[in-house]
Design a protein around this motif. Structure first.
Motif, short mmCIF file in Angstrom:
data_model
loop_
_atom_site.label_atom_id
_atom_site.label_comp_id
_atom_site.label_asym_id
_atom_site.label_seq_id
_atom_site.Cartn_x
_atom_site.Cartn_y
_atom_site.Cartn_z
N MET A 1 154.59 20.42 -3.17
CA MET A 1 153.60 19.66 -3.91
C MET A 1 154.25 18.82 -5.00
O MET A 1 153.97 17.65 -5.14
CB MET A 1 152.57 20.64 -4.49
N LEU A 2 155.11 19.45 -5.80
CA LEU A 2 155.79 18.74 -6.87
C LEU A 2 156.70 17.65 -6.31
O LEU A 2 156.81 16.55 -6.89
CB LEU A 2 156.58 19.72 -7.72
N GLU A 3 157.32 17.93 -5.18
CA GLU A 3 158.20 16.94 -4.55
C GLU A 3 157.38 15.72 -4.10
O GLU A 3 157.80 14.58 -4.30
CB GLU A 3 158.92 17.55 -3.35
N ALA A 4 156.22 15.96 -3.52
CA ALA A 4 155.37 14.85 -3.07
C ALA A 4 154.91 14.01 -4.26
O ALA A 4 154.85 12.78 -4.18
CB ALA A 4 154.16 15.39 -2.31
N LEU A 5 154.58 14.65 -5.38
CA LEU A 5 154.18 13.93 -6.57
C LEU A 5 155.33 13.06 -7.09
O LEU A 5 155.13 11.90 -7.45
CB LEU A 5 153.72 14.91 -7.66
N ALA A 6 156.53 13.61 -7.11
CA ALA A 6 157.70 12.86 -7.56
C ALA A 6 157.96 11.66 -6.65
O ALA A 6 158.30 10.58 -7.14
CB ALA A 6 158.93 13.77 -7.60
#
Length: 61
Positions: A1-6
């Motif tokens: 999730m955090l990777e997709a946001l980044a």
């Protein structure tokens, strides 16, 4: 999730940087136009863009 946001933030920065690199005069004029645009109009445009972005992400996932 955090990777997709980044990744999303990175893509947004790339697109904005591209706009300034290709058409700096246009971007300046757009900023001046935003100064005289009513807050309610900008708010509506922002909410519309937000909704379209959420729908696009939902469709692509």
């Amino acid at each position: 999730m955090l990777e997709a946001l980044a990744i999303g933030v990175g893509v947004a920065l790339c697109l904005e940087g591209l706009a300034y690199a290709l058409a700096p005069g246009f971007m300046k004029r757009m900023m001046m136009q935003m100064q005289v645009t009513p807050d309610q109009t900008l708010r509506l445009a922002g909410v519309t863009a937000l909704g379209l972005g959420v729908m696009l992400v939902a469709l692509l996932r």
